[in-house]
Write an enzyme that holds these catalytic residues in place. Structure first.
Site, short mmCIF file in Angstrom:
data_model
loop_
_atom_site.label_atom_id
_atom_site.label_comp_id
_atom_site.label_asym_id
_atom_site.label_seq_id
_atom_site.Cartn_x
_atom_site.Cartn_y
_atom_site.Cartn_z
N HIS A 65 1.02 -1.16 -0.53
CA HIS A 65 -0.11 -0.26 -0.06
C HIS A 65 0.66 1.81 -0.05
O HIS A 65 2.47 1.00 0.35
CB HIS A 65 -1.15 -0.35 1.09
CG HIS A 65 -0.14 -0.53 2.57
ND1 HIS A 65 0.56 -1.76 3.60
CD2 HIS A 65 0.52 0.74 2.86
CE1 HIS A 65 1.09 -1.38 4.50
NE2 HIS A 65 0.52 0.05 4.11
N CYS A 251 0.58 -0.79 18.10
CA CYS A 251 1.25 -1.23 18.20
C CYS A 251 2.66 -0.93 17.29
O CYS A 251 1.90 0.90 16.92
CB CYS A 251 0.85 -3.07 16.79
SG CYS A 251 0.63 -2.29 15.21
#
Length: 742
Positions: A65, A251
């Protein structure tokens, strides 16, 4: 707005054998549909994003992406590969590939697609349907949410195929490594990818986890709260309602794993018959859970790799604190553990009184200060690394385009000629120089932030800037950040009258902490560093011409000792001072060559080590290793800092051995260099370039061999083998807490 994915953007027989070929095949479909205006430019943007961090996910998923100026509207293309394509996931090749294209600046749309996909991909029924569906139109409808997974599968395919796992073992299933048999139903796939402007950051996604929900009730769509499952304030634990859990996931990148852990916990909660509400602290920020929901909760789960923000909200409850991968891979075990703690009456420490430090609220109450120190340092490193990459590469490109004297070019504000390459080289060099000046302040500022939250930023940045001015380098930034965080913590312990508390974070803390940190850095720390630098420089000068090989080895040791710190800077300054004349001597150019060669060894060696023995490193380290190839080739020693910070006793001595060997060989071969920076980009300016590269290769191989040997000798920790299925299978040591990237 048009659909984000249509049948024309689906390839169910993707024949590519590399991730680059797969991206090209899917991107060509976007070009055909007018979604991408420049194929090569878009693919370059995809490759640049891939170089930062692999986009492979466990369970056979690849999600390349990027944001690009060549994209006209948010677009998603899907390909299915029979042979599988390596996207860098720990568990092997990917057969389901999603290419995500977002227009430049479309952060919300970009993150919306990523986070929504991450949630859907935790649904084994959804991924199973993608693997069995036979036509492109149905596939596109399934991804958009127009088609339910159970109806999208081909005849004969079981709607529950691959959905069930052995919950007691806590094993991850093949579709998402952690769904544990949860069937999110059609609702998990509904509309999450279909609206580009929707907010991706779910504040709270309650799950009505009753037996009926497990049997078929759909989960709320990402970003939509299920008000019917919100606990009523003041409810007591009884048989009349399910056990209630609140969770936080996060994260380092704040995209995929954050939302995969949330989805996995929600699914497991549904199976276990509990009400579970998740707060995802993602890239676009987060919205706090309703205090009433937290107050009514019976237990708390933290699945995170970065500090939980505002952690004191959850104090005083049974708490399980683990890494984000445990939230993905072991959700049933975590729910069981928190229920057992509640049954035993175990509680975390109560909320701290006003004035206590945020660092006392960071991490599990049982964590030692060694663990906390590592988290603080990695917080600073994670924010610093992008500045290292951008600034260092711009400087190197400036030397490559403008020549070795580009560092003496006048400011482009005063002199810039559009048609002259020298001007463009000077422009890149000067921009890179500005970016590089942020390294130490950012490092110090975010170490202090990791310790003391936002109040630590101002004194941290001030201390880091002072460390830069006094040439204290990387180690100076570390010290400044730790001092700043400690000073703020001390100030916050002082009891302040209620009327004055409002001005504390805005005026008092920044003022007092900056003054104290500035005094310590300028008066106490600066003088010893300056004295040490002068003494080392004088010593090095005394060795010139007497034993070139010894001098090369010594300079190599210094360059690799602290990776940009004061010792490194002494060696580098000694070398650059010798060539900073109109006609540098041959010995001065040999010294410069040895210094740059040795400085390239640590990041290149770490990159090679993560390539040849990837199982010895954490996933985050393997991702950093890919970037280290470029950083090392560009003479950016800081590219090895994440590895040295995580494992200094193995990495730093190994790097010093390789650096010493390279420095000695460079002097032996008589390699010379006129440029003070540039790495492989200034090879045309190097005397005896072939032997010079041989010297670098020898040092890289030596360091790699030592790192692999030393890491291979350590024993796997119980925590690593318990939380990382890949490490369990390979019987190799692995950390569950990932250092941060990129």
């Amino acid at each position: 707005m048009s659909y984000m994915i249509t049948a024309d953007l689906v390839d169910l027989d993707l024949s590519a054998d590399t991730k680059e070929a797969a991206a090209r095949a899917l991107a060509e479909r976007m070009v055909t549909q007018g979604r991408v205006t420049d194929l090569e430019g878009f693919l370059a943007d995809v490759a640049a994003r891939e170089a930062q961090m692999p986009t492979g996910l466990d369970g056979g998923i690849g999600i390349p992406h990027c944001r690009s100026t060549h994209v006209t509207e948010p677009t998603l293309a899907f390909g299915r590969s029979a042979a599988g394509i390596d996207f860098g996931a720990a568990d092997g090749p990917a057969d389901l590939i999603f290419l995500i294209a977002a227009p430049a600046g479309a952060d919300d749309a970009h993150l919306t697609i990523l986070s929504s996909l991450a949630r859907q991909l935790m649904d084994s029924e959804f991924t199973s349907a993608l693997r069995t569906v036979s036509d492109a139109e149905t596939t596109a409808a399934l991804i958009r949410g127009d088609e339910a997974p159970s109806t999208a599968q081909t005849p004969g395919a079981s709607s529950g195929e691959g959905a069930e796992t052995d919950a007691s073992a806590g094993a991850a299933d093949t579709a998402g490594a952690g769904a544990n048999g949860a069937n999110a139903g059609a609702g998990a796939a509904q509309g999450a990818v279909g609206a580009a402007g929707a907010s991706e950051d779910t504040a709270a996604t309650p799950v009505a986890a009753s037996a009926g929900a497990a049997a078929g009730t759909t989960a709320p769509a990402p970003g939509v709260a299920d008000q019917g499952s919100t606990p009523a304030p003041g409810a007591t634990a009884s048989g009349e309602r399910p056990f209630r859990i609140v969770a936080v996931t996060s994260c380092p990148t704040g995209i995929a794993h954050t939302y995969m852990a949330a989805e996995s916990l929600e699914n497991a909660g549904r199976e276990a018959g509990v009400e579970l509400v998740v707060e995802t602290q993602g890239s676009a920020g987060f919205t706090r859970l309703d205090p009433a929901v937290i107050a009514a909760a019976d237990g708390v789960i933290f699945a995170h790799d970065i500090p939980v923000r505002d952690k004191d909200r959850f104090a005083g409850k049974p708490t399980v604190d683990v890494g984000v991968k445990a939230g993905i891979n072991r959700p049933v075990e975590l729910i069981t553990e928190v229920r057992e703690k509640a049954a035993r009456g175990e509680r975390s420490a109560p909320a701290p009184a006003s004035g206590s430090t945020p660092v006392e609220r960071a991490g599990d109450s049982t964590e030692g200060y060694g663990t906390k120190l590592r988290k603080w340092l990695m917080s600073g490193v994670s924010y610093m690394v992008p500045f290292v990459a951008a600034g260092g590469l711009l400087i190197a490109l400036g030397f490559a385009i403008g020549g070795w004297q580009v560092n003496k070019a006048p400011s482009v504000m005063d002199h810039f000629v559009w048609t002259q390459t020298d001007s463009w080289g000077a422009l890149l060099f000067q921009i890179g120089g500005v970016a590089f000046k942020f390294l130490v302040p950012v490092l110090a500022g975010y170490i202090a932030y990791g310790m003391a939250d936002r109040p630590g930023l101002v004194p941290g940045f001030v201390g880091g800037a002072i460390a830069l001015d006094i040439n204290a380098g990387f180690l100076g930034g570390l010290v400044a950040g730790l001092i700043a965080g400690g000073v703020v913590m001390g100030i916050q312990k002082v009891k302040i009258p209620a009327p004055a508390r409002g001005i504390m974070p805005v005026v008092v803390i920044p003022l007092i902490s900056s003054a104290i940190v500035g005094f310590l850095m300028l008066v106490v720390i600066g003088k010893p560093i300056a004295t040490a630098q002068k003494g080392l420089t004088d010593w090095l000068n005394s060795l010139t011409g007497t034993n070139a090989i010894l001098l090369g080895a010594l300079l190599g040791l210094m360059m690799c000792f602290d990776l940009g710190g004061p010792v490194n800077k002494v060696a580098y300054t000694f070398a650059t001072a010798g060539i900073a004349v109109s006609n540098p001597s041959d010995s001065a150019m040999k010294i410069m060559a040895a210094v740059m060669a040795a400085g390239m060894v640590p990041p290149l060696a770490m990159a090679l080590a993560t390539t040849v023995r990837g199982k010895l490193f954490t996933p985050a380290e393997r991702e950093n290793g890919k970037a280290a190839w470029v950083l090392g080739a560009s003479f950016i020693s800081e590219g090895a800092i994440p590895f040295a910070a995580a494992d200094p006793l193995r990495v730093i001595p190994s790097a010093m051995v390789g650096g010493a060997l390279t420095g000695a060989l460079s002097m032996t071969f008589g390699a010379t260099l006129r440029a003070p920076h540039g790495g492989i980009f200034v090879v045309p300016l190097i005397g005896n370039p072939f032997l010079y590269l041989v010297a670098i290769a020898a040092g890289v191989c030596a360091t790699t061999a030592l790192v692999v040997l030393l890491k291979g000798m350590r024993k796997p920790t119980p925590e690593a083998t318990a939380t990382d299925p890949a490490a369990n299978a390979a019987n190799t040591p692995k950390d569950t807490k990932q250092p941060v990237a990129a």
